[in-house]
Design a protein around this motif. Sequence first.
Motif, PDB file in Angstrom:
ATOM      1  N   VAL A 160       0.849  -1.195   0.000  1.00 15.47           N
ATOM      2  CA  VAL A 160       0.000   0.000   0.000  1.00 15.47           C
ATOM      3  C   VAL A 160       0.884   1.243   0.000  1.00 15.47           C
ATOM      4  N   ALA A 161       0.475   2.247  -0.784  1.00 20.23           N
ATOM      5  CA  ALA A 161       1.098   3.565  -0.808  1.00 20.23           C
ATOM      6  C   ALA A 161       0.006   4.600  -0.560  1.00 20.23           C
TER       7      ALA A 161
ATOM      8  N   GLU B 142      -1.841  14.574   0.492  1.00 19.13           N
ATOM      9  CA  GLU B 142      -2.647  15.750   0.168  1.00 19.13           C
ATOM     10  C   GLU B 142      -4.070  15.370  -0.221  1.00 19.13           C
ATOM     11  N   ALA B 143      -4.215  14.278  -0.992  1.00 22.05           N
ATOM     12  CA  ALA B 143      -5.556  13.841  -1.399  1.00 22.05           C
ATOM     13  C   ALA B 143      -6.207  12.932  -0.378  1.00 22.05           C
ATOM     14  N   PHE B 144      -5.494  12.607   0.679  1.00 22.37           N
ATOM     15  CA  PHE B 144      -5.960  11.691   1.710  1.00 22.37           C
ATOM     16  C   PHE B 144      -6.454  10.398   1.063  1.00 22.37           C
ATOM     17  N   GLU B 145      -5.567   9.766   0.260  1.00 22.35           N
ATOM     18  CA  GLU B 145      -5.912   8.589  -0.549  1.00 22.35           C
ATOM     19  C   GLU B 145      -4.818   7.548  -0.422  1.00 22.35           C
ATOM     20  N   ILE B 146      -5.225   6.263  -0.440  1.00 18.37           N
ATOM     21  CA  ILE B 146      -4.271   5.165  -0.498  1.00 18.37           C
ATOM     22  C   ILE B 146      -4.509   4.384  -1.794  1.00 18.37           C
TER      23      ILE B 146
ATOM     24  N   GLY C 237      -7.711   1.686  -5.448  1.00 20.94           N
ATOM     25  CA  GLY C 237      -7.412   2.682  -4.430  1.00 20.94           C
ATOM     26  C   GLY C 237      -8.626   3.017  -3.599  1.00 20.94           C
ATOM     27  N   TYR C 238      -8.396   3.865  -2.583  1.00 15.87           N
ATOM     28  CA  TYR C 238      -9.483   4.203  -1.670  1.00 15.87           C
ATOM     29  C   TYR C 238      -9.205   5.580  -1.079  1.00 15.87           C
TER      30      TYR C 238
ATOM     31  N   HIS D  51      -1.335   1.466   7.463  1.00 14.24           N
ATOM     32  CA  HIS D  51      -0.809   2.671   6.826  1.00 14.24           C
ATOM     33  C   HIS D  51      -1.539   3.862   7.433  1.00 14.24           C
ATOM     34  N   ARG D  52      -0.782   4.872   7.918  1.00 12.71           N
ATOM     35  CA  ARG D  52      -1.381   5.992   8.649  1.00 12.71           C
ATOM     36  C   ARG D  52      -1.407   7.250   7.789  1.00 12.71           C
TER      37      ARG D  52
END
Length: 697
Positions: free
Chosen positions: A127-128, A132-136, A171-172, A203-204
């Motif tokens: 996971v990455a 800024e977009a608050f996205e994983i 993604g999410y 992932h935080r």
Amino acid sequence: MATLWTRWLLSILLATLPSCFAQDPPAAPSPPECCTPCGEKNNCVDIHCSNPGLDPQIQYSLHWEQANSEEGHLINRFAPGWIIPRENFSHGELLVWIQAKNEYGSAESKKVMLKTANILKLPPPEVASNQEAFEIFWNFTCDEHQRSYCDVRYRTKTEQVWIEDKDVSGGYTIEIPQPCTVYELQVRCSCGIGLKSDWSASHRLRSTETAPVGVLDLWQDFCGITQTGSDCVLTWKKLPPTCGLILGYEVKLSYNNGTLEFLNVSTAEPKGLLVCEEIQCHLTSSLKDLSSVSVSAYNAQGATEPSNLTLPMPGKEKAFHVEMNAENLTVSWDSSSQLSDNLKEYVVQYKQIGSPPGQGFDWVKSQRTAFFKGHYKKYTPYRVSLFTLSHGSEVHHISSVTRYSIEGSPSAVPAFNVFSIAANQVTLSWESGPLSEQKGVILYYQIIVDSGVQGQYVYNVSASQKHKYTFKLEHLTPEQDYEVRIRAVTVAGPGENATSKFKTNSHEDLAHRISTIMIGVSVVVVICVVIALYSIFVRERNVCLPSFYYKVPDARNSNIFKNNHLINDSLSWICIALCEPHPKISLLEVVEIQSRVFKSSLEKASDPEGLTRPVIGDECSQMDSQDDKREEAVPEECHRTDHRYGREEYSKMVDSEEERDKEEKKGEDCWSSSEEDNSTSGYEKHFMPTTFELLTV
């Protein structure tokens, strides 16, 4: 007989007791969970089965068989997991179950049908994130004929329950995150009909921050009540962590002379100016010469409102009550009177005496009581203080006390000495010592004096806030040996003794003799001063000069006193009255001496009776003026006479007859020399007035 009967009953009881506690066979276990884990290279080979709910006290075994075959296999293993090797089964369907067994029987779980193609379990995705977009987003690859199915779950850092979304691919994004909040996210995936992978590592993400809210709880580490602030440090409590990541603090320092100083201290690089612990932060610089301070916390979005504080000033004394033990500290004060309009609240603080800044220190703002919970060390002093805080941020110190959670017996009194020893009294001195070594609040000091024969005397000296003490022992016996002991007393009892021995002096001690000698010397000095002053006063009336003074005659040089021993050589002063207010002799008879000079002078005198005339000697000014006139009348050729009085210097006068003859011949030109030499000695000629001097008066 009774003993045999008791033994018989006991044997019967022991024989029948095991049948009363007979155990049943074990309960049927739950079915196994099996999968074929795949590594990074998709080497999916063996089948792994497990059951986390097994009882370790019971023996379990895993059984399986092909669905189209009656040949069975088992693995006896005392472990929570079993591995079915690839060579022991063929692709297709398997029946798998678990058997539990003990000495009283056995039980089996339900049989589970496994399809080897559907129990493949791929590794979790990587996971990455995009902060800024608050996205994983993640990458999970399946075969070309299969698509991936992924699940996402998340929760905040303070929550325990996960929120889960299924069938997510690629993604999410969390649509409306809470501000100043940290989110924890995990992902798991599968390909087609296979099993879901394990959850990925957490992932935080930190949501977008806003400016921190509120003001800092600002205070100063305990530094007494002085306004200099030389030993004070500025401290404050951190804001709650949910308000965002604090990047630093802006500090404004106002000095007593009116100057201002601004500091921007970063939490990442404090450069020795800032020390932050779990709850508190404090500046390392001193508050000396400061009048007030203000501090605000800032992050990437803004800063808090400045929190202002003035250094404490003395206020009106107010009593308060302190209760302290190893775990609790409670402070209360009289709250019957209403708070004034300007008074905002009370501030109670405690400080472990001797601890560095920021340690063993805390404060609470309240209007009635203050309660602290912590671990307070025994035999350790704590300074508890009460302050008032006004609406204008003015701080006034009300009172301070020293308290111990548990008190003990104090150590020996330091610096105990005996000095100023006299015949009947001595003076004792000692110090209170540092508070960190007293082990309790000292109530008083106990002094025990032991003289041997006369017994013991006990004195109690009340303790105060001062550091050095002195005490005078009186009514002692001269030349007596004494032993004196001193010890401090707390609520836990007396401490160790400090001992000293001394011997009193006799009545005629050295100090007394020295003081007597000094008094005698002082009296002699005073007498000499009085005599000197009196001599100066007498000189204004009578010229009292030493016998060697060149203007005063020495009677021993006169022919009259030759071979006469009436003069006492011990006399070193001869006094001549110059200005006597009431002289006993006011008239001087002038006897005519026949000479050529005087005869011609008398013939020219108009008064035939003028041979004898009175000379009044009442006024000194007249004598001085006459002396000045005689100075002008005397010829310069009379070099042997005094320039003021017309007389020869006494040091140049010779009484021998031979020398007088020479002087007579040499002084024929002087009108007053020849006649007087025949009838008078050199002494009288030098010091007695001449006829001319008397006539010209």
